[in-house]
Design a protein around this motif. Structure first.
Motif, mmCIF file in Angstrom:
data_model
loop_
_atom_site.group_PDB
_atom_site.id
_atom_site.type_symbol
_atom_site.label_atom_id
_atom_site.label_comp_id
_atom_site.label_asym_id
_atom_site.label_seq_id
_atom_site.Cartn_x
_atom_site.Cartn_y
_atom_site.Cartn_z
ATOM 1 N N ALA A 1 -0.191 -25.822 -3.281
ATOM 2 C CA ALA A 1 -0.095 -25.166 -1.974
ATOM 3 C C ALA A 1 -0.733 -23.776 -2.067
ATOM 4 O O ALA A 1 -1.037 -23.291 -3.161
ATOM 5 C CB ALA A 1 1.369 -25.064 -1.557
ATOM 6 N N ALA A 2 -0.938 -23.164 -0.906
ATOM 7 C CA ALA A 2 -1.522 -21.829 -0.877
ATOM 8 C C ALA A 2 -0.737 -20.882 -1.784
ATOM 9 O O ALA A 2 0.487 -20.907 -1.811
ATOM 10 C CB ALA A 2 -1.529 -21.305 0.557
ATOM 11 N N SER A 3 -1.466 -20.074 -2.553
ATOM 12 C CA SER A 3 -0.840 -19.195 -3.540
ATOM 13 C C SER A 3 -0.632 -17.801 -2.955
ATOM 14 O O SER A 3 -1.589 -17.143 -2.532
ATOM 15 C CB SER A 3 -1.717 -19.102 -4.793
ATOM 16 N N PHE A 4 0.629 -17.362 -2.927
ATOM 17 C CA PHE A 4 0.987 -16.029 -2.462
ATOM 18 C C PHE A 4 1.560 -15.249 -3.637
ATOM 19 O O PHE A 4 2.434 -15.741 -4.346
ATOM 20 C CB PHE A 4 2.019 -16.094 -1.336
ATOM 21 N N TYR A 5 1.073 -14.031 -3.832
ATOM 22 C CA TYR A 5 1.511 -13.225 -4.961
ATOM 23 C C TYR A 5 1.997 -11.864 -4.466
ATOM 24 O O TYR A 5 1.457 -11.284 -3.526
ATOM 25 C CB TYR A 5 0.374 -13.041 -5.956
ATOM 26 N N LYS A 6 3.006 -11.347 -5.174
ATOM 27 C CA LYS A 6 3.641 -10.097 -4.778
ATOM 28 C C LYS A 6 2.930 -8.893 -5.405
ATOM 29 O O LYS A 6 2.555 -8.914 -6.578
ATOM 30 C CB LYS A 6 5.103 -10.120 -5.224
ATOM 31 N N ILE A 7 2.760 -7.843 -4.607
ATOM 32 C CA ILE A 7 2.230 -6.578 -5.108
ATOM 33 C C ILE A 7 3.430 -5.711 -5.484
ATOM 34 O O ILE A 7 4.083 -5.117 -4.625
ATOM 35 C CB ILE A 7 1.378 -5.853 -4.044
ATOM 36 N N ALA A 8 3.744 -5.668 -6.756
ATOM 37 C CA ALA A 8 4.913 -4.928 -7.216
ATOM 38 C C ALA A 8 4.807 -4.710 -8.709
ATOM 39 O O ALA A 8 4.068 -5.414 -9.410
ATOM 40 C CB ALA A 8 6.206 -5.673 -6.876
ATOM 41 N N THR A 9 5.545 -3.732 -9.205
ATOM 42 C CA THR A 9 5.527 -3.458 -10.633
ATOM 43 C C THR A 9 6.066 -4.646 -11.422
ATOM 44 O O THR A 9 6.978 -5.351 -10.975
ATOM 45 C CB THR A 9 6.372 -2.198 -10.941
ATOM 46 N N ASN A 10 5.455 -4.896 -12.563
ATOM 47 C CA ASN A 10 5.844 -5.991 -13.466
ATOM 48 C C ASN A 10 5.651 -7.384 -12.855
ATOM 49 O O ASN A 10 6.274 -8.344 -13.297
ATOM 50 C CB ASN A 10 7.297 -5.834 -13.933
ATOM 51 N N LEU B 1 -2.063 -11.939 -1.050
ATOM 52 C CA LEU B 1 -1.170 -10.922 -1.590
ATOM 53 C C LEU B 1 -0.259 -10.404 -0.485
ATOM 54 O O LEU B 1 -0.669 -10.309 0.681
ATOM 55 C CB LEU B 1 -1.963 -9.748 -2.173
ATOM 56 N N TYR B 2 0.969 -10.096 -0.844
ATOM 57 C CA TYR B 2 1.889 -9.492 0.119
ATOM 58 C C TYR B 2 2.667 -8.383 -0.562
ATOM 59 O O TYR B 2 2.812 -8.357 -1.785
ATOM 60 C CB TYR B 2 2.840 -10.533 0.706
ATOM 61 N N ARG B 3 3.154 -7.439 0.238
ATOM 62 C CA ARG B 3 3.894 -6.295 -0.274
ATOM 63 C C ARG B 3 5.343 -6.407 0.199
ATOM 64 O O ARG B 3 5.606 -6.404 1.407
ATOM 65 C CB ARG B 3 3.268 -4.993 0.215
ATOM 66 N N PRO B 4 6.305 -6.524 -0.714
ATOM 67 C CA PRO B 4 7.705 -6.678 -0.299
ATOM 68 C C PRO B 4 8.209 -5.428 0.421
ATOM 69 O O PRO B 4 7.817 -4.302 0.098
ATOM 70 C CB PRO B 4 8.444 -6.890 -1.628
ATOM 71 N N GLN B 5 9.050 -5.652 1.432
ATOM 72 C CA GLN B 5 9.629 -4.553 2.196
ATOM 73 C C GLN B 5 10.970 -4.144 1.585
ATOM 74 O O GLN B 5 11.679 -4.960 1.012
ATOM 75 C CB GLN B 5 9.836 -4.973 3.663
ATOM 76 N N THR B 6 11.300 -2.852 1.710
ATOM 77 C CA THR B 6 12.580 -2.372 1.200
ATOM 78 C C THR B 6 13.713 -2.905 2.066
ATOM 79 O O THR B 6 13.552 -3.122 3.276
ATOM 80 C CB THR B 6 12.624 -0.838 1.202
#
Length: 206
Positions: free
Chosen positions: A47-56, A148-153
């Motif tokens: 499936a489509a690959s989504f990756y998080k922009i975050a440390t580690n 790529l996506y950026r997690p929200q606080t």
């Protein structure tokens, strides 16, 4: 030289003295196809690959080379966003078959921050991104697409406010006010119905 081979020259690197580049002559079959790489990770059927922009948070991309007789000296990977920005990811040895990288760490090098977007990864050898396709040599690959996506606080629901809601829609976000308005409206409708029935009853006795 036999009739089914053709000589090709590939640069293998600089000489020990640093002055000129040494070269090795390789034989590429005349029937050889254009060289290239086949992406193995993520799998083509995935499936489509989504990756998080975050440390580690690290991303692994893998590939196999096919019909490549002239082994590249190096491979360069560049990610291009759907909005137009490009991001140099890394330059790695030409024999590598995977890369492990972090969008967060790439951002720390001073590049434009990654946007939440779809990206295309371009991979080319030491001949550059505009090298002419040739039998036995690796062609530029642009078949790896990812997002790529950026997690929200985290925000507690009790402290959340709708910054884009209008005054009317904010009523629906306040249960107490909504109940009061609904009850008042029901009372008015019921009272009006009773008055109409009472007026209609008196009129029928005249």
């Amino acid at each position: 030289m036999s009739s089914n081979t053709a000589a090709a020259t590939a640069t293998t690197g600089a000489s020990a003295s640093g002055g000129s580049a040494s070269a090795t002559t390789i034989s590429i079959p005349a029937t050889a196809a254009l060289g290239g790489i086949t992406i193995t990770n993520p799998a083509a059927t995935a499936a489509a690959s989504f990756y998080k922009i975050a440390t580690n948070q690290y991303i692994t991309f893998g590939w196999n080379m096919t019909s490549v007789y002239a082994t590249p000296t190096s491979l360069t990977l560049v990610a291009s966003a759907s909005g137009g920005n490009t991001y140099p990811i890394s330059t790695i040895p030409g024999t590598a078959t995977e890369i492990v990288w972090s969008p967060y760490e790439v951002e720390q090098t001073g590049t434009v921050p990654f946007a939440a977007s779809t990206y295309t990864m371009s991979i080319w050898d030491d001949r550059g991104p505009k090298a002419t396709n040739a039998a036995g040599y690796m062609s530029v690959n642009v078949g790896l697409v990812f997002a790529l996506y950026r997690p929200q606080t985290y925000t507690d629901l009790s402290s959340w406010t709708c910054a884009t809601c209008s005054g009317a829609s904010s009523v629906y976000s306040n249960p107490g006010l909504l109940l009061f308005l609904t009850t008042t409206m029901a009372m008015l409708v019921s009272g009006w119905s009773l008055l109409r029935r009472a007026g209609g009853g008196r009129g029928s006795t005249l």
